[in-house]
Write a protein that holds these residues in place. Structure first.
Motif, PDB file in Angstrom:
ATOM      1  N   MET A   1       0.820  -1.086  -0.080  1.00 43.62           N
ATOM      2  CA  MET A   1      -0.075  -0.031   0.034  1.00 43.62           C
ATOM      3  C   MET A   1       0.851   1.168   0.035  1.00 43.62           C
ATOM      4  SD  MET A   1      -2.777   1.167   2.752  1.00 43.62           S
ATOM      5  CE  MET A   1      -1.619   1.103   4.282  1.00 43.62           C
ATOM      6  N   LYS A   2       0.603   2.169  -0.779  1.00 47.81           N
ATOM      7  CA  LYS A   2       1.270   3.615  -0.804  1.00 47.81           C
ATOM      8  C   LYS A   2       0.469   4.632  -0.547  1.00 47.81           C
ATOM      9  CE  LYS A   2       4.621   2.142  -4.248  1.00 47.81           C
ATOM     10  NZ  LYS A   2       5.137   2.421  -5.640  1.00 47.81           N
ATOM     11  N   LYS A   3       0.663   5.395   0.335  1.00 48.41           N
ATOM     12  CA  LYS A   3      -0.153   6.657   0.491  1.00 48.41           C
ATOM     13  C   LYS A   3       0.592   7.750   1.166  1.00 48.41           C
ATOM     14  CE  LYS A   3      -1.952   5.526   5.196  1.00 48.41           C
ATOM     15  NZ  LYS A   3      -2.998   5.511   5.989  1.00 48.41           N
ATOM     16  N   LEU A   4       0.123   9.033   0.824  1.00 46.11           N
ATOM     17  CA  LEU A   4       0.826  10.201   1.299  1.00 46.11           C
ATOM     18  C   LEU A   4       0.409  10.139   2.806  1.00 46.11           C
ATOM     19  CD1 LEU A   4       1.869  12.720   0.498  1.00 46.11           C
ATOM     20  CD2 LEU A   4      -0.490  13.887   0.597  1.00 46.11           C
ATOM     21  N   VAL A   5       1.521  10.507   3.672  1.00 52.04           N
ATOM     22  CA  VAL A   5       1.543  10.551   5.009  1.00 52.04           C
ATOM     23  C   VAL A   5       2.089  11.888   5.634  1.00 52.04           C
ATOM     24  CG1 VAL A   5       1.651   8.015   5.411  1.00 52.04           C
ATOM     25  CG2 VAL A   5       3.724   9.422   5.456  1.00 52.04           C
ATOM     26  N   ARG A   6       1.570  12.218   6.660  1.00 50.63           N
ATOM     27  CA  ARG A   6       2.110  13.278   7.638  1.00 50.63           C
ATOM     28  C   ARG A   6       3.633  13.522   7.587  1.00 50.63           C
ATOM     29  NH1 ARG A   6      -1.446  16.372  10.821  1.00 50.63           N
ATOM     30  NH2 ARG A   6      -3.506  15.722  10.642  1.00 50.63           N
ATOM     31  N   ASP A   7       4.270  14.465   7.674  1.00 49.64           N
ATOM     32  CA  ASP A   7       5.659  14.753   7.652  1.00 49.64           C
ATOM     33  C   ASP A   7       6.404  13.824   8.728  1.00 49.64           C
ATOM     34  OD1 ASP A   7       5.060  16.397   5.522  1.00 49.64           O
ATOM     35  OD2 ASP A   7       5.436  18.147   6.806  1.00 49.64           O
TER      36      ASP A   7
ATOM     37  N   ILE B   1       5.458  11.040  10.300  1.00 43.91           N
ATOM     38  CA  ILE B   1       5.143   9.591  10.283  1.00 43.91           C
ATOM     39  C   ILE B   1       6.394   8.761  10.332  1.00 43.91           C
ATOM     40  CG2 ILE B   1       4.007   7.740   9.437  1.00 43.91           C
ATOM     41  CD1 ILE B   1       2.261   9.516  10.917  1.00 43.91           C
ATOM     42  N   PRO B   2       7.208   8.983   9.469  1.00 42.66           N
ATOM     43  CA  PRO B   2       8.426   8.298   9.518  1.00 42.66           C
ATOM     44  C   PRO B   2       9.074   7.875  10.894  1.00 42.66           C
ATOM     45  CG  PRO B   2       8.643   9.487   7.779  1.00 42.66           C
ATOM     46  CD  PRO B   2       7.534  10.077   8.456  1.00 42.66           C
ATOM     47  N   GLU B   3       9.159   8.894  11.882  1.00 42.52           N
ATOM     48  CA  GLU B   3       9.651   8.790  13.155  1.00 42.52           C
ATOM     49  C   GLU B   3       8.835   7.916  14.055  1.00 42.52           C
ATOM     50  OE1 GLU B   3       9.428  12.748  15.009  1.00 42.52           O
ATOM     51  OE2 GLU B   3      10.144  13.774  13.150  1.00 42.52           O
ATOM     52  N   PHE B   4       7.504   7.481  13.636  1.00 43.53           N
ATOM     53  CA  PHE B   4       6.750   6.639  14.417  1.00 43.53           C
ATOM     54  C   PHE B   4       6.609   5.294  13.833  1.00 43.53           C
ATOM     55  CE2 PHE B   4       5.261  11.024  15.157  1.00 43.53           C
ATOM     56  CZ  PHE B   4       5.351  11.271  16.431  1.00 43.53           C
TER      57      PHE B   4
ATOM     58  N   THR C   1       9.102   2.068   4.321  1.00 41.30           N
ATOM     59  CA  THR C   1      10.016   2.948   3.682  1.00 41.30           C
ATOM     60  C   THR C   1       9.310   4.199   3.026  1.00 41.30           C
ATOM     61  OG1 THR C   1       9.604   1.842   1.496  1.00 41.30           O
ATOM     62  CG2 THR C   1      11.336   0.937   2.859  1.00 41.30           C
ATOM     63  N   TYR C   2      10.094   5.210   3.027  1.00 41.87           N
ATOM     64  CA  TYR C   2       9.404   6.630   2.287  1.00 41.87           C
ATOM     65  C   TYR C   2      10.234   7.123   1.482  1.00 41.87           C
ATOM     66  CZ  TYR C   2       7.339   5.807   6.886  1.00 41.87           C
ATOM     67  OH  TYR C   2       6.511   5.371   7.894  1.00 41.87           O
ATOM     68  N   ARG C   3       9.500   7.888   0.715  1.00 40.75           N
ATOM     69  CA  ARG C   3      10.021   8.704  -0.665  1.00 40.75           C
ATOM     70  C   ARG C   3       9.594   9.979  -0.635  1.00 40.75           C
ATOM     71  NH1 ARG C   3       8.361   8.609  -6.037  1.00 40.75           N
ATOM     72  NH2 ARG C   3       6.292   7.486  -6.025  1.00 40.75           N
ATOM     73  N   GLU C   4      10.382  10.975  -0.871  1.00 43.06           N
ATOM     74  CA  GLU C   4       9.879  12.188  -1.239  1.00 43.06           C
ATOM     75  C   GLU C   4       9.113  12.291  -2.585  1.00 43.06           C
ATOM     76  OE1 GLU C   4      10.906  17.004  -1.099  1.00 43.06           O
ATOM     77  OE2 GLU C   4      11.859  15.473   0.476  1.00 43.06           O
ATOM     78  N   LEU C   5       7.813  12.646  -2.755  1.00 34.74           N
ATOM     79  CA  LEU C   5       7.263  12.554  -4.111  1.00 34.74           C
ATOM     80  C   LEU C   5       7.797  13.665  -5.116  1.00 34.74           C
ATOM     81  CD1 LEU C   5       3.721  11.992  -2.989  1.00 34.74           C
ATOM     82  CD2 LEU C   5       5.348  10.259  -3.966  1.00 34.74           C
TER      83      LEU C   5
END
Length: 99
Positions: free
Chosen positions: A1-7, A9-12, A17-21
């Protein structure tokens, strides 16, 4: 699943994995996030949850306006203009159109 998350969220949620769109993917992601958060408003079970979810919708809307280069002041003027022309939602009118 891919979705936009709050800035933050990677801390929690460190298991993902995350990437800047890239710019061309931001608007579709914002639209999808707005749909997601609006659905959560519909599904809210408590008053507190409802208010929290409305806050999420507001956050996404604010991010969308910023992305489009529209100030909140400019946006609110457009909202007021439409309200002056078509009215608001204070009377809670339901329209029925017969087929």
């Amino acid at each position: 699943m891919k979705k936009l998350v709050r800035d933050k969220i990677p801390e929690f949620a460190t298991e993902a994995t995350y990437r800047e769109l890239p710019k061309e993917e931001i608007e579709p992601a914002l639209k999808n996030k707005l749909i997601e958060e609006t659905q959560e408003v519909v599904e809210a079970k408590t008053e507190d949850n409802l208010i929290e979810e409305l806050g999420d919708v507001y956050e996404v809307l604010t991010a969308y306006l910023k992305f489009k280069g529209v100030s909140q002041e400019e946006f609110l003027k457009l909202v007021a203009t439409k309200r002056d022309y078509k009215g608001g939602f204070t009377k809670f009118l339901e329209m029925t159109i017969e087929d």
